[in-house]
Design a protein around this motif. Structure first.
Motif, PDB file in Angstrom:
ATOM      1  N   LYS A 178      -1.446  -7.757   2.052  1.00  0.00           N
ATOM      2  CA  LYS A 178      -1.616  -7.359   1.089  1.00  0.00           C
ATOM      3  C   LYS A 178      -0.626  -5.890  -0.086  1.00  0.00           C
ATOM      4  CE  LYS A 178      -5.272  -5.984   3.304  1.00  0.00           C
ATOM      5  NZ  LYS A 178      -6.330  -5.448   4.208  1.00  0.00           N
TER       6      LYS A 178
ATOM      7  N   TYR B  59      -0.542  -3.657  -3.042  1.00  0.00           N
ATOM      8  CA  TYR B  59      -1.088  -2.412  -3.187  1.00  0.00           C
ATOM      9  C   TYR B  59      -0.507  -1.526  -4.581  1.00  0.00           C
ATOM     10  CZ  TYR B  59      -3.588  -2.141   1.250  1.00  0.00           C
ATOM     11  OH  TYR B  59      -4.305  -2.734   2.111  1.00  0.00           O
TER      12      TYR B  59
ATOM     13  N   TYR C  36      -0.035   1.488  -7.467  1.00  0.00           N
ATOM     14  CA  TYR C  36      -0.659   2.532  -8.074  1.00  0.00           C
ATOM     15  C   TYR C  36       0.473   2.769  -9.015  1.00  0.00           C
ATOM     16  CZ  TYR C  36      -2.693   7.274  -8.190  1.00  0.00           C
ATOM     17  OH  TYR C  36      -2.657   8.443  -9.203  1.00  0.00           O
TER      18      TYR C  36
ATOM     19  N   TYR D  84      -4.113  -4.933  -5.220  1.00  0.00           N
ATOM     20  CA  TYR D  84      -4.761  -4.053  -5.426  1.00  0.00           C
ATOM     21  C   TYR D  84      -3.803  -2.613  -6.197  1.00  0.00           C
ATOM     22  CZ  TYR D  84      -7.326  -6.318  -0.830  1.00  0.00           C
ATOM     23  OH  TYR D  84      -8.212  -7.170   0.299  1.00  0.00           O
TER      24      TYR D  84
END
Length: 95
Positions: A38, A40, A42, A75
Motif C-alpha cells: 500500500k 498512502y 495525504y 490511497y
C-alpha cells in the motif's frame, strides 16, 4: 505563483514534503507513507489559487514512487483549501 517541494523528512517508510512558493514560504505539505502493498498519500494546500499546480506537482511525483512497487494499492487524500481533489482518477477508472 509557482510552488515546489521542499523535503522535510525522508526515510524508507515515509516522506514528508513541504510545499513552498517561490519565496520559500510554506503553503502546504505532502506526506507519503509506504507499506508492503500500500501507498498512502495525504496532502493539503492552503492556497486555492494554485490547486491545479498542486495536482500537477503531486501527480508525477506519486506516479514515480508507484513505479518502484507497481503492485501497491494507492490511497490518496488531497485537499486544496477545504476542497478535496482527486489525484489519479484516470488510472483508477482503468482498473
Amino acid at each position: 505563483m509557482e510552488i515546489y517541494f521542499s523535503p522535510e523528512i525522508m526515510t524508507q517508510h515515509y516522506q514528508l514534503l513541504n510545499v513552498v512558493d517561490s519565496k520559500n514560504k510554506a503553503v502546504g505539505n505532502l506526506a507519503v507513507l509506504f507499506d508492503e502493498k500500500k501507498l498512502y498519500i495525504y496532502g493539503i494546500l492552503e492556497e486555492e489559487g494554485v490547486g491545479a499546480d498542486f495536482k500537477d506537482l503531486v501527480t508525477p511525483y506519486v506516479k514515480g514512487i508507484a513505479k518502484a512497487n507497481p503492485e501497491a494499492d494507492i490511497y490518496s487524500c488531497l485537499y486544496v483549501g477545504c476542497k478535496k481533489i482527486e489525484l489519479l482518477e484516470e488510472e483508477q477508472e482503468k482498473k
